[in-house]
Each structure stands twice: as C-alpha cells, then as structure tokens.
Design an enzyme around this catalytic site. Structure first.
Site, short mmCIF file in Angstrom:
data_model
loop_
_atom_site.label_atom_id
_atom_site.label_comp_id
_atom_site.label_asym_id
_atom_site.label_seq_id
_atom_site.Cartn_x
_atom_site.Cartn_y
_atom_site.Cartn_z
N SER A 133 0.82 -1.22 0.00
CA SER A 133 0.00 0.00 0.00
C SER A 133 0.85 1.27 0.00
CB SER A 133 -0.95 0.03 1.21
OG SER A 133 -1.81 -1.08 1.18
N HIS A 169 16.93 11.38 22.49
CA HIS A 169 15.94 10.30 22.42
C HIS A 169 15.72 9.95 20.96
CE1 HIS A 169 12.25 7.95 22.99
NE2 HIS A 169 11.74 8.65 21.99
N SER A 171 13.31 7.13 18.58
CA SER A 171 12.30 6.07 18.55
C SER A 171 11.65 6.04 17.18
CB SER A 171 11.24 6.31 19.65
OG SER A 171 10.59 7.55 19.45
N SER A 179 8.31 -1.97 17.74
CA SER A 179 8.68 -0.74 18.43
C SER A 179 10.16 -0.78 18.81
CB SER A 179 7.83 -0.58 19.70
OG SER A 179 8.22 0.57 20.42
#
Length: 297
Positions: A133, A169, A171, A179
């Site tokens: 997609s 940080h 992520s 994750s």
C-alpha cells in the site's frame, strides 16, 4: 493515521520556517559548507540570538534507495519485540531526512555556553511497493537538547572549536513487536582544519525499564565519527558508528554532494553495516541512494 498527521504537521511547520534556513551562508554562490562557528554560533560575529530556526543535520530527499537485503522480519533480543510475520518489502524505496535546531539560551554558564533544541526525522518509504500500500516502512524521530561550549584550542594544523553534550531520544513510534527506542547522553568534540571538519561523539546509553533493543550498542556501537571535506560546491563526508570495545559490527555512511543548478545539489549516498534505521539496528545490509540535497551540516 494519527502518526501520519503528526508527520505532515511537522513538514508544514518546517516549510513555513524554511525561509530562515535557506537564507544562511551555507547557500551562497560559492560555498555550501558552514564552518563550525557558523553552524554553532561560536564566535561573536556569528551569533544570531535565540529562537531562530536553522538547519541541523543534512536535509535531503532520495527518490531511489536500493538495499542488498530488506529487513523483512525484524527481531530483537527481547522476544516480545521480535516479528513473527514476514513483510514483503521491495529492495527499492524512497528515503528523506529533515533536521533543524534552534538556540533557546545564549551565553549561559558564565557567559560561555549555549543551549539548543534539535529535531531530526528520517523516513524510509515503500512508495514503489503497491502490495504494501505504498506505506512508510520506518520513521525515526530524534529530538534532543544540546549544551554547546566554544573553544579555540590549537591542535596539529587546526583547532578544537567546541565541546558539548546532548540528551538524546530516538524512537520509531511503532507498536509491538516492531517498536524500537533508546535514550542517550552524547558527548561531542568538534575539530576544524582548513576545509576539514571532524566530530567525535561517544555516548552513554541510559537504561530502559522495558528494553526493546537490549544489544543495540553491540551492533550500532557507542560512538560516532563524522569526517567532512569540502571544496567549493563539492562536499564529501563520512559518518561511522562503532563499538569502542570491539572490532566487529558498526556501520559507515559515505556521501558525495555535488552541484546541479543554483542551490540545487545532488547527493550520492552509500551505507554498509548495521543500524541504517532504528528497526534495522541488528540487521546488516548494503544500500545505495541517489537524491537531492537541500542543506548540509
């Protein structure tokens, strides 16, 4: 959908403030490279005050990025964060990076140091993958607070120009099992000699209560070295990460930025090793990309 909305909001805010970025000395007619003083406003002549949005790390768009080995089944040493399904990723995808910073405190710490806030976002987009997609494969978000101190200490043919540290940080905002995140305190030493710039960044990883990537420093490493050289509108720079206690693993990225027309520059990027993205921290691959560069270091 919420994550995508946040992503486009960041793009809009960035473009709204981009007039300040494009007006920097980096975009004059002869030179595309900032000195360390221009980059971090180390000398009084280069200081511009607070809350002015400027470029941080390279800003570029790569329409075609090829990988030797797509990470179709990401895994972690923590079994809760290991994928059980295989994703049919293409070897070709798009990649882009935006990065900016702003000084929030000037001449702090006895009139010597500055405090900056930086943000970098890197995206890998399976835009050519209709079966997937055309979705984003990986988005890495990297906010940080940076404490920077000017120096002018003679060393060899150049000078150590700045030292500092940042609270960092990183992520990818994904759900289980893909994750990934970590927090670091990153130290920095900047050295400059004529057309050469070297930045050495060792870091200390901070502990996480629920560790999504326990052995990330064994693969990506616990230090980074940036070496850059520029000649007029041509620039070559390498970024290498590596464990300080081992000769194994790590990764290296090689970049060549070249003029096309006016302020538009092309970029060729080669990467080999571990950690091109956060999800790929323990995945070894070789990649090659061609794109457009808008702002460099």
């Amino acid at each position: 959908m919420l994550r995508i909305s946040k992503f486009y909001l960041i793009i809009i805010l960035f473009l709204y403030n981009s007039q300040d970025i494009w007006s920097q000395n980096i975009l004059d007619n002869l030179i595309i490279k900032k000195t360390l003083s221009q980059d971090w406003e180390l000398d009084s002549i280069d200081k511009k005050g607070t809350f002015k949005l400027v470029s941080y790390r390279p800003i570029y768009v790569t329409a075609g990025r090829w990988t030797s080995k797509p990470n179709s089944k990401p895994f972690s040493e923590n079994p809760d964060y290991s994928s059980t399904e295989i994703d049919d990723y293409n070897k070709f995808e798009a990649k882009f990076q935006i990065s900016f910073k702003t000084k929030i405190v000037q001449s702090a710490f006895f009139g010597l140091g500055d405090i900056w806030v930086g943000y970098t976002q890197k995206a890998h987009w399976q835009v050519y993958n209709k079966k997937f997609s055309r979705a984003f494969r990986e988005l890495n978000y990297e906010p940080e607070v940076i404490f920077n101190f000017p120096l002018k200490t003679k060393l060899f043919t150049g000078n150590i120009r700045n030292v500092g540290l940042s609270i960092n940080h990183q992520s990818n905002g994904k759900d289980l099992p893909n994750s990934r995140s970590w927090n670091r305190i990153i130290f920095n030493i900047g050295y400059e000699s004529d057309d050469w710039i070297v930045n050495f960044k060792p870091w200390i990883r901070l502990k996480d209560e629920d560790d999504e990537n326990p052995e990330i420093t064994k693969y990506i490493g616990d230090s980074e070295v940036y070496v850059g050289y520029h000649y007029l509108k041509h620039e070559f720079y390498a970024i290498a990460t590596h464990p300080l206690t081992s000769l194994k693993r790590g990764g290296i990225q090689l970049n060549y930025v070249f003029p096309i027309k006016g302020h538009i520059r092309g970029q060729a990027q080669f990467f080999h090793g571990y950690g091109e993205t956060l999800l790929d921290y323990n995945h070894r691959q070789t990649t090659l990309g061609i794109g457009i560069s808008f702002a460099n270091w």
